[in-house]
Design a protein around this motif. Structure first.
Motif, PDB file in Angstrom:
ATOM      1  N   GLY A 257      36.894  92.684  27.357  1.00 56.89           N
ATOM      2  CA  GLY A 257      36.766  92.413  28.784  1.00 56.89           C
ATOM      3  C   GLY A 257      36.531  93.672  29.591  1.00 56.89           C
ATOM      4  O   GLY A 257      35.729  93.681  30.536  1.00 56.89           O
TER       5      GLY A 257
ATOM      6  N   ALA B  50      34.483  87.985  25.604  1.00 58.97           N
ATOM      7  CA  ALA B  50      35.466  88.251  26.662  1.00 58.97           C
ATOM      8  C   ALA B  50      35.708  87.018  27.521  1.00 58.97           C
ATOM      9  O   ALA B  50      36.772  86.870  28.133  1.00 58.97           O
TER      10      ALA B  50
ATOM     11  N   THR C 287      37.508  90.522  36.392  1.00 62.21           N
ATOM     12  CA  THR C 287      36.230  91.233  36.201  1.00 62.21           C
ATOM     13  C   THR C 287      36.173  92.592  36.885  1.00 62.21           C
ATOM     14  O   THR C 287      35.183  93.313  36.735  1.00 62.21           O
TER      15      THR C 287
END
Length: 711
Positions: free
Chosen positions: A693, A602, A609
């Protein structure tokens, strides 16, 4: 086997230096002997106020013969065309060998010449004669002094030396300017009980000969004797002795021949707070207090270094001294009680906190501002808030009282006493004394909410103010005890489960500092970094959590994790301890590969994030494999579990969800429907990186899995 005695006789040494010197010798002397290939059967180090000594028993007569490999020049430099060069000849000459003794050995840097030297052991006395003064010179301590007209430094002047190998004096000379000391076999006995010199005929007789001269040279023997005698004397008075470890350790090194002296003081002084009486006894006189149940008795126990036959005279002298001390204390106490504690607050204007930060009175106002913000964060009731703000106003007032001026050790303690005298509430009074806690590593943490909040507020103000001036601790230098202050803030918060937002508190008061000092930069960034270092130390060293798990919850130069850690210290603690627990029960192993592999890949994408909803960033229309669809559905199912874990801080729900996702992610990477994440088509590649991610971000709710080391 032979014994060796080395004694350095001095004027009366500071008690703390005696214990420090013994500890240093117990480490350095064995190392020194080992370096010189000497191993005695026993090493004993002794110390009294007038001497330091080491007794080595079971020594060899000389070092054992040994072989030593000596590395010479490279073969290429030692020989040319098969003939020795000057380098080879010089090496042979220096080592006292012939060219035929050369050995050629392969090393990491190529072939080198070596010789094996046969070294005959030297006589032990010869080596000890060289070493013993180095042992003395190696001692370190504070407040060393010069004496005579020389340059030698030691806490007190050296008056005699003994260097004895069995029954033979080894000549050792100590020169200090015009003064020269030569070793012999004469020691000194007790100043009063045995003032004449003592001849030590044999090194092994040292302890016995000194005992005959009224010297208990072994500190352990003195401590045991003192403790036993004090307890016996207290029992005879119908009470028990208050034997503080620090006081006992000090008294042990103030005497050479301890004897107990019992004394009394007037009953009227018992009206003083017990802490005052004990401070007078312990801090100023080195006496042991005697108590019966919860009450002090009007007695004390002293340890004398004088003649036991003069106990009555010594006791009378001690009683006169303590009577005068207690009379002064009672005068101060009575005078202070005539005035309200609040009346001392304006006088704090006369006390400087730090020359660039103004008075302690100004600091008190700042403490109140921090305390007010904490009460708002915790949404406390009006009554509690009022008491906390009142405590913050009075917390330093006792610094201006006569008692604390005379006995600084009583700051906070007297504040509590005077607060009760003038009718303050229990919460305010207790908070005043508790806000100083912990005073040291072994001290208790405050137990009342008032003491906890005012203590945290005081330390936050100190940290912000001192950091704002740029006076940041470096190395072992920390004159304002900022590391201890930061540790206290964290430990109090954890101990009391206080849901404070430290990041917000730091920011607010850093902004205030800059507003008050426009020529200074905000210390916020430096202070955040400092607090993160303290968190790391406390989690690893005090809570014994694995270093990689601590890195995982603190992040590595991760601004988001720094803010999160300081915004919720309780959540940080809980996540770190939870990670340790799931490592121990192997649950971490079952999710590690899934989250860690996703985290690494990722990083090649650009997903923020904080994104947890796959639907926001993943386009299902770009899927080319059932594995992608399954991965997406698994993330959709994981979302409510992660959100529930965030809300409740019950991270077992999140771990269970990640375990359920693991097989699907494994199929995405390696199954029959696996895909190439780094697809040549940018949109497809980005879509797949976003899947990873999102999974990484779910893992980040617990920790950054990147730093975690797979067992």
């Amino acid at each position: 086997m032979p014994a060796f005695l080395f004694e350095v006789g001095t004027e009366e040494l500071p008690a703390d230096f005696v214990s420090d010197a013994i500890a240093q010798w117990l480490t350095r002397i064995p190392q020194s002997l080992q370096e010189h290939f000497l191993t005695p059967d026993k090493i004993e180090v002794f110390g009294t106020p007038r001497r330091l000594a080491v007794l080595l028993s079971g020594l060899p007569e000389q070092q054992a013969d040994r072989e030593e490999d000596v590395k010479g020049p490279p073969v290429k430099a030692a020989f040319k065309d098969g003939q020795p060069t000057k380098a080879a000849e010089g090496f042979a000459r220096k080592q006292g060998v012939s060219l035929e003794d050369f050995e050629i050995r392969d090393t990491e840097k190529g072939e080198f010449i070596f010789v094996v030297k046969q070294i005959s052991g030297r006589p032990t006395p010869e080596i000890l004669q060289e070493l013993c003064l180095d042992w003395w010179r190696s001692l370190e301590g504070r407040r060393f002094m010069r004496w005579s007209d020389g340059d030698l430094r030691f806490p007190r002047p050296v008056r005699w030396l003994i260097s004895l190998f069995d029954d033979q004096v080894l000549p050792v000379t100590l020169t200090n300017g015009s003064e020269t000391l030569s070793s012999d076999r004469l020691s000194r006995g007790h100043r009063v009980l045995h003032p004449d010199p003592i001849a030590i005929e044999q090194a092994s007789q040292y302890v016995k000969k000194l005992q005959e001269a009224s010297i208990w040279v072994d500190p352990a023997v003195r401590q045991s004797g003192i403790l036993s005698a004090v307890e016996k004397a207290a029992a005879a008075l119908g009470g028990t002795a208050d034997v503080a470890p620090d006081l006992l350790a000090e008294v042990v090194n103030l005497v050479e021949f301890p004897s107990v002296v019992v004394g009394k003081f007037d009953q009227e002084f018992l009206s003083l707070p017990p802490e005052v009486i004990i401070t007078v006894m312990v801090t100023h006189q080195r006496y042991f207090a005697v108590s019966k149940g919860e009450s002090l008795l009007p007695n004390f126990i002293a340890i004398s270094n004088g003649n036991p036959e003069k106990q009555a005279l010594i006791s009378a002298g001690n009683e006169r001294v303590i009577r005068a001390r207690l009379a002064d204390a009672k005068f101060f106490y009575d005078a202070d009680c005539q005035e309200s504690l609040e009346n001392f607050v304006p006088k704090l204007e006369a006390v400087t906190f730090q020359e660039d930060l103004g008075s302690v009175r100004a600091k008190v106002d700042r403490i109140g501002l921090v305390a007010q913000q904490i009460t708002e964060q915790l949404e406390l009731a009006v009554e509690q808030t009022t008491e906390i703000i009142r405590c913050s106003l009075l917390c330093k007032a006792d610094l201006m009282t006569s008692m604390v001026y005379e006995f600084p050790e009583l700051e906070g303690i007297m504040g509590e006493k005077y607060a009760r005298v003038c009718g303050e509430s229990d919460a305010v009074a207790q908070g005043i004394v508790e806000h100083y806690q912990p005073r040291g590593a072994e001290d208790a943490l405050p137990e009342t909410l008032t003491g906890q909040i005012v203590g945290i507020s005081d330390r936050i103000d100190t940290l912000v103010s001192i950091f704002g001036l740029g006076l940041i601790p470096t190395g072992s230098s920390d004159p304002f005890a900022l590391r201890r202050a930061a540790n206290a803030i964290i430990n109090i918060t954890w101990h009391a489960d206080l849901g404070i937002n430290l990041a917000e508190l730091v920011k607010t008061h850093c902004d205030r500092f800059v507003a008050e000092h426009p020529d200074k930069e905000s210390p916020e960034s430096a202070l955040q970094e400092f607090l993160m270092l303290r968190l790391r130390t406390l989690l690893q060293d005090e809570r014994k959590l694995d270093y990689d798990l601590v890195n995982a919850v603190l992040g590595e130069a991760d601004a988001e994790y720094t803010t999160r850690a300081l915004a919720d210290l309780l959540d940080l603690r809980d996540r770190a301890e939870f990670l340790q627990s799931i490592r121990q029960n192997q649950q971490l192993d079952r999710i590690y590969e899934t989250v860690n592999r996703s985290t690494r890949l990722a990083a090649k994408g650009d997903l923020a994030t904080d994104v947890l909803e796959a639907a926001r960033v993943v386009d299902s229309g770009l899927f080319q494999s059932p594995a992608e669809s399954a991965f997406y559905e698994a993330l959709v199912a994981l979302l409510p579990k992660t959100q529930a874990a965030q809300a409740s801080r019950d991270y077992i729900q999140l771990v269970a969800g990640l375990q359920e996702v693991a097989p699907t992610v494994g199929n995405f990477f390696d199954g029959p429907d696996s895909v190439l994440v780094m697809d040549p088509e940018p949109e497809i590649r980005r879509n797949r990186l976003n899947l990873l991610g999102v999974l990484r971000n779910h893992g980040r709710v617990l920790a950054d899995f990147g730093p975690i080391v797979k067992p």
